[in-house]
Write a protein that holds these residues in place. Structure first.
Motif, mmCIF file in Angstrom:
data_model
loop_
_atom_site.group_PDB
_atom_site.id
_atom_site.type_symbol
_atom_site.label_atom_id
_atom_site.label_comp_id
_atom_site.label_asym_id
_atom_site.label_seq_id
_atom_site.Cartn_x
_atom_site.Cartn_y
_atom_site.Cartn_z
ATOM 1 N N ARG A 67 1.008 9.438 -5.357
ATOM 2 C CA ARG A 67 1.258 10.777 -4.823
ATOM 3 C C ARG A 67 2.294 11.542 -5.628
ATOM 4 N N LYS A 100 0.909 3.992 -3.035
ATOM 5 C CA LYS A 100 0.601 5.372 -2.685
ATOM 6 C C LYS A 100 1.725 6.315 -3.095
ATOM 7 N N GLU A 117 0.831 -1.206 0.000
ATOM 8 C CA GLU A 117 0.000 0.000 0.000
ATOM 9 C C GLU A 117 0.868 1.260 0.000
#
Length: 284
Positions: free
Chosen positions: A115, A111, A107
């Motif tokens: 991002r 991310k 995860e």
């Protein structure tokens, strides 16, 4: 050594990208996690030395190294083929039987890509690359100005009574610094923490304490080492980067990964802190 480490990490990225096997946690997520292990060690060593014991030569190297590291980070996080492999594993995460540690890494990896631009269009990715290169360059220019402003400053004190309570070692260093500058009857204090820290604590002269404190707080705010325009450019670029990535501000982007979570929570904390600390500050 650092450029060799970048080359090694780049080869490992290419191996991940071109791996003919279907994406898995091991050949994609774990491989990404460890692909730059050597580079992280070398760059950490360099930037620790740069921060703790820097000089003009190291600052020159940093101006070359920082944009190269930014470019390498973009080459990973904006690589559509590698992100495709990461997303493939991420989309199957609930069926893979991963333990909590591996699931958290998966995860976190997904991310990090999201991002930092993996979902952007190609023209937006090129814009992001340009912003990151300029941020790397300006950040190093900012650091260079702070270093030079720090090294250029000297406060000569002739009144021994004003500094008699300073630690013996601090006074000896100040005397030696003054001698080096041809002022053997004085003491010279600098903007380096071991010098100005004891000075602020033990010097009996309010005017002298104010003088060196103002110098500490205004480093890089006047010619010839003026960071004011650089600071404005950094703020603008950070805002542009955050907006490009879908955030309201740079603060929103940064705080998404911090305990506070949002700028409003930070303001609440600061206001609460102010209400408790202000009375004591006013008494002082």
């Amino acid at each position: 050594m650092l450029f060799r480490s970048i080359a090694t990490a780049r080869r490992r990225l290419e191996a991940i990208e071109k791996d003919p096997a279907p994406p898995s946690f091991v050949n994609t997520i774990e491989a990404i996690e460890f692909h730059k292990e050597e580079l992280e060690k070398v760059s950490l060593l360099f930037f620790n030395l740069l921060g703790a014991n820097t000089n003009d030569e190291m600052q020159t190297y940093a101006k070359v190294i920082s944009p190269k590291l930014a470019e390498f980070a973009n080459d990973l996080l904006l690589n559509p083929r590698i992100f495709e492999r990461v997303k493939d594993v991420f989309d199957r995460r609930e069926k893979m039987g991963l333990d909590a540690e591996r699931l958290q890494l998966l995860e976190k990896t997904y991310k990090a890509f999201r991002r930092n631009g993996a979902l952007l269009k190609e023209n937006e990715k090129e814009t992001l690359r340009g912003i990151d290169q300029e941020l790397a360059r300006l950040s190093q220019d900012f650091s260079d100005n702070v270093l030079k402003a720090t090294n250029d400053y000297l406060l000569f004190v002739d009144d021994e009574s004003a500094i008699k309570d300073l630690p013996k070692g601090t006074l000896e260093d100040a005397k030696n610094t003054a001698r080096e500058k041809g002022r053997s009857d004085s003491w010279a204090f600098t903007l380096h923490a071991p010098s100005y820290g004891p000075f602020l604590q033990f010097c009996s002269s309010e005017n002298l304490r104010r003088e060196i404190w103002m110098a500490v707080m205004s480093k890089g705010m006047k010619p010839p080492h003026d960071n004011r325009e650089i600071a404005k450019s950094l703020a603008r670029l950070r805002h542009d980067r955050a907006s490009l990535l879908g955030y309201d501000s740079h603060a929103h982007f940064v705080l998404e990964e911090r305990m506070a979570g949002s700028p409003s929570r930070v303001r609440e904390f600061l206001e609460e802190l102010l209400s408790h600390s202000r009375p004591a500050a006013e008494r002082d």
